[in-house]
Design a protein around this motif. Sequence first.
Motif, PDB file in Angstrom:
ATOM      1  N   ASN A   1       4.402  -5.820  -0.579  1.00  0.00           N
ATOM      2  CA  ASN A   1       3.128  -5.195  -0.914  1.00  0.00           C
ATOM      3  C   ASN A   1       2.422  -6.106  -1.899  1.00  0.00           C
ATOM      4  O   ASN A   1       2.734  -6.144  -3.078  1.00  0.00           O
ATOM      5  CB  ASN A   1       3.363  -3.806  -1.507  1.00  0.00           C
ATOM      6  N   MET A   2       1.475  -6.883  -1.370  1.00  0.00           N
ATOM      7  CA  MET A   2       0.832  -7.897  -2.206  1.00  0.00           C
ATOM      8  C   MET A   2       0.110  -7.314  -3.394  1.00  0.00           C
ATOM      9  O   MET A   2       0.175  -7.835  -4.491  1.00  0.00           O
ATOM     10  CB  MET A   2      -0.155  -8.707  -1.366  1.00  0.00           C
ATOM     11  N   ALA A   3      -0.605  -6.203  -3.168  1.00  0.00           N
ATOM     12  CA  ALA A   3      -1.385  -5.636  -4.266  1.00  0.00           C
ATOM     13  C   ALA A   3      -0.466  -5.196  -5.397  1.00  0.00           C
ATOM     14  O   ALA A   3      -0.728  -5.472  -6.566  1.00  0.00           O
ATOM     15  CB  ALA A   3      -2.227  -4.464  -3.767  1.00  0.00           C
ATOM     16  N   GLU A   4       0.638  -4.551  -5.046  1.00  0.00           N
ATOM     17  CA  GLU A   4       1.502  -4.030  -6.105  1.00  0.00           C
ATOM     18  C   GLU A   4       2.249  -5.140  -6.830  1.00  0.00           C
ATOM     19  O   GLU A   4       2.531  -5.023  -8.027  1.00  0.00           O
ATOM     20  CB  GLU A   4       2.444  -2.965  -5.548  1.00  0.00           C
ATOM     21  N   ALA A   5       2.572  -6.221  -6.127  1.00  0.00           N
ATOM     22  CA  ALA A   5       3.195  -7.358  -6.807  1.00  0.00           C
ATOM     23  C   ALA A   5       2.222  -7.923  -7.846  1.00  0.00           C
ATOM     24  O   ALA A   5       2.612  -8.279  -8.958  1.00  0.00           O
ATOM     25  CB  ALA A   5       3.587  -8.433  -5.799  1.00  0.00           C
ATOM     26  N   SER A   6       0.948  -7.976  -7.484  1.00  0.00           N
ATOM     27  CA  SER A   6      -0.044  -8.487  -8.433  1.00  0.00           C
ATOM     28  C   SER A   6      -0.295  -7.508  -9.569  1.00  0.00           C
ATOM     29  O   SER A   6      -0.556  -7.924 -10.698  1.00  0.00           O
ATOM     30  CB  SER A   6      -1.358  -8.792  -7.699  1.00  0.00           C
TER      31      SER A   6
ATOM     32  N   GLU B   1      -2.212   3.076 -10.466  1.00  0.00           N
ATOM     33  CA  GLU B   1      -0.810   2.863 -10.104  1.00  0.00           C
ATOM     34  C   GLU B   1       0.100   3.316 -11.255  1.00  0.00           C
ATOM     35  O   GLU B   1       1.123   3.954 -11.028  1.00  0.00           O
ATOM     36  CB  GLU B   1      -0.605   1.378  -9.780  1.00  0.00           C
ATOM     37  N   CYS B   2      -0.284   3.000 -12.462  1.00  0.00           N
ATOM     38  CA  CYS B   2       0.507   3.429 -13.620  1.00  0.00           C
ATOM     39  C   CYS B   2       0.533   4.953 -13.703  1.00  0.00           C
ATOM     40  O   CYS B   2       1.588   5.562 -13.908  1.00  0.00           O
ATOM     41  CB  CYS B   2      -0.060   2.841 -14.919  1.00  0.00           C
ATOM     42  N   LEU B   3      -0.636   5.574 -13.546  1.00  0.00           N
ATOM     43  CA  LEU B   3      -0.713   7.037 -13.639  1.00  0.00           C
ATOM     44  C   LEU B   3       0.149   7.681 -12.555  1.00  0.00           C
ATOM     45  O   LEU B   3       0.856   8.660 -12.809  1.00  0.00           O
ATOM     46  CB  LEU B   3      -2.178   7.492 -13.515  1.00  0.00           C
TER      47      LEU B   3
ATOM     48  N   ILE C   1      -6.546 -10.588  -5.608  1.00  0.00           N
ATOM     49  CA  ILE C   1      -5.620 -10.071  -4.589  1.00  0.00           C
ATOM     50  C   ILE C   1      -5.614  -8.538  -4.604  1.00  0.00           C
ATOM     51  O   ILE C   1      -5.636  -7.888  -3.559  1.00  0.00           O
ATOM     52  CB  ILE C   1      -4.187 -10.616  -4.827  1.00  0.00           C
ATOM     53  N   ILE C   2      -5.597  -7.954  -5.812  1.00  0.00           N
ATOM     54  CA  ILE C   2      -5.585  -6.488  -5.908  1.00  0.00           C
ATOM     55  C   ILE C   2      -6.834  -5.902  -5.249  1.00  0.00           C
ATOM     56  O   ILE C   2      -6.761  -4.935  -4.482  1.00  0.00           O
ATOM     57  CB  ILE C   2      -5.502  -6.038  -7.388  1.00  0.00           C
ATOM     58  N   ALA C   3      -7.987  -6.505  -5.543  1.00  0.00           N
ATOM     59  CA  ALA C   3      -9.237  -5.984  -4.974  1.00  0.00           C
ATOM     60  C   ALA C   3      -9.225  -6.113  -3.451  1.00  0.00           C
ATOM     61  O   ALA C   3      -9.642  -5.196  -2.740  1.00  0.00           O
ATOM     62  CB  ALA C   3     -10.444  -6.702  -5.575  1.00  0.00           C
ATOM     63  N   MET C   4      -8.703  -7.221  -2.950  1.00  0.00           N
ATOM     64  CA  MET C   4      -8.715  -7.440  -1.493  1.00  0.00           C
ATOM     65  C   MET C   4      -7.636  -6.643  -0.787  1.00  0.00           C
ATOM     66  O   MET C   4      -7.900  -5.934   0.181  1.00  0.00           O
ATOM     67  CB  MET C   4      -8.535  -8.925  -1.179  1.00  0.00           C
TER      68      MET C   4
END
Lengths: 396, 368
Positions: free
Chosen positions: A316-321, B280-282, A384-387
């Motif tokens: 999961n790219m977003a969560e890794a970032s 995500e934290c929440l 990356i999170i935004a995309m």
Amino acid sequence: MGEMLIQLSPKQAKLKEELQEYFEGLITPDLQAELRDPEHFEGGGPEFKKAMRTMGADGWIGLSWKKELGGKNLSPMEQYIFVETVMRTGFPFPFLTTESVGPMIAEHGSDWAKEEVATKILKGELFFGIGYSEPNSGTDLASLQTKAIRNREGYLINGQKMWTSLANFSDYIWLAARTDFEAKNHKGISMFIVPTNDPGFSMTAINTLGDVRTNATFYDNIHVPESHLVGQPNEGWSLITSQLNLERLALVNHGPVEELYKNVLSLAQSTKINDNQYLIDLTWVQHNFAQVYSGIEALKLICWKQTWIMESGRLNMAEASVAKVYGSEFFIEAYRLLMEIMGELSLLKNDSELSILNAKLERMYRTASILTFGGGTNEVQRDIIAMAGLLMPRTR
Amino acid sequence: MDFSEMNHQGEIRDSLDRILVEHCVPENLKNFDAAFKHDAELMSFLASQGYLGLGIHEKYGGSGENLYDLGILFEKLGFHAAPLSLIGCLAEVAQTIQKFSEHESHQALIASILKGDIHTSAILEPLNQDPENPLTRAEIAGDKLTITGTKYLSELASISKSLLVSANSDEGVLLVLVDKEHANVSELTTTANTPAFKVDFDGVSIDRSAIIHAQGRGLEALKYLLQTSMVMRSYLALGITEKMTALIAAYTSEREQFGRVIGSFQAVSHRAADCFIDLECLRLVSQQAAINLNTNHDCENDALVAKIWAGNACHRISYSAQHLHGGMGVDKDYVLWRYCLLAKECELINGSASQNIDRLGLNITANQ
């Protein structure tokens, strides 16, 4: 599927305990003294080398490697626990050599590399510096210009690398070099094992604000045989990126900051500020601790979840970032809040009898700033999170 | 370690989305913007489909004791800005009675709630920073209690059949069920038009059997009630901030200025990314608190951490959303404004972030 479970399994808790005990035995007073010397913060001293050999002999190196390569094939969660426990002790375990470069060489290296290099990494006898960044290639790593020109006997390497940490005591550099000059950026890069005892290799020290030494390294007509190429020519980029998520996660492991929180908390509980009061009795001190505590809880959960995602083989790219950005920025905030608690005493280095926690806090805050840009700068992580997380358009 | 939801939890999430997306359309929400904000039709539909039994033991007709399931309901009510204020009824009253009551007459009230009746709580008091120590008094004389005091922000009190009231007494803290008819209820107008009431008890005399818990367990029951409330409000905040973040992503991916969508400006996408991180934290701290509260009835620090994140995320995401939407964010013909007002209520009720940091600080620094 069972109930959601947010805690270590009994087996994982046992591993953590086992590791804690092991490190208590490993880290002798002599080693501790050596690690306080700025020259050896990051390892490389005789006591450090001795400890690494012991760890190799005891089978504590190569935990992430596949079994057939001589490793223990630990799951991502077990690896996270290993990183956490080691980092809590402050021992500068060379994760990049043992857990990133090592398994790549063991899997993709030549026969020579597998026998001579990978085996010695597992024994704790051999160390690598990472040669990725260059003076003009940092965040845009794929633009790197160090050349490796193919000739009849192998490759001729010329160029310069920056921030080659650990090069000062490493046997080899894990070097990214351009082998195809026609191909677009990341498609023309190959990975090499470059010996630091080659006459064409040289370095100058870069002394950093955190007293951690790093290096500029120079490669002047270094010839390496083909056996020093790892993986296929021009396919080095996939080796560079293959373990990026695991590496990023290791950077923001919640262990060290939680350990520091506990250290400062027990210090504040035992520090008298007048006849009737301890430091901990001050309301603003309690507030600072609570801010750090609620931040650590979130960091721990983010890291655990990311590890669990890897455990199930997904990405999961977003969560890794998220982990990288949140963790690196939280460290800076947490160190500030903890330093505020001890006030001016936090400024003292360990040459004073007044210094607190052997000046660990003073040292840690100075090394924190590199994480917001190192390991993939946070601007790119937010892109990356935004995309990937919010499906927003690519930034231009 | 397992962060995956169980199959039935995914199903609850999906079916609630289907129901609420259809019901909470802007034309319907508009009807409640100035009127009494309680969608009775939606309430009875949720009751008929069994959603009011989430987190309730099967013996009362519920789907099983699990605060995680109930959390999904609040997350979804928040996400769709549903005109239902049910934390008092479903989280505080039903859960606390389920865990602490041994009387059949009190337990019968759970069945009544599952049918769609309102039984709410009257816990908070103006200017009382410590709800574990109520200013409201219960004088005990033989088998009778006399209750005197003022409560506020009691949800839906005007249509509630009974009120679960916290009071101090010579026997310590008590939680007492009081018939609504005995209380003096007056409407308050709040920032998000939540149906909140001031409730006065002017020497109300009731039977001792109205105490819902075993003798000496009042404080424990009240602490559980407050923690459950904090955690469920964090889930409500999660739904609200999820929606606001989704609106940011959608709007800035369409709105063009200088010949390009504004979401392609890094300044814009990075502010959106920060909302995603807060979210995500929440989500994670709320999940941890709900799971821990399932097995341990006193998880105050986990509940505080969840509510601290809820307060901060509500504040930060709300203002990011308003800012990134420009004038659209405050236009009452667009959807965002309702979420911003709800976010402010979620931020402050059950303790603001600063207040809860204070409490958490006391807890974690206490010399053992």
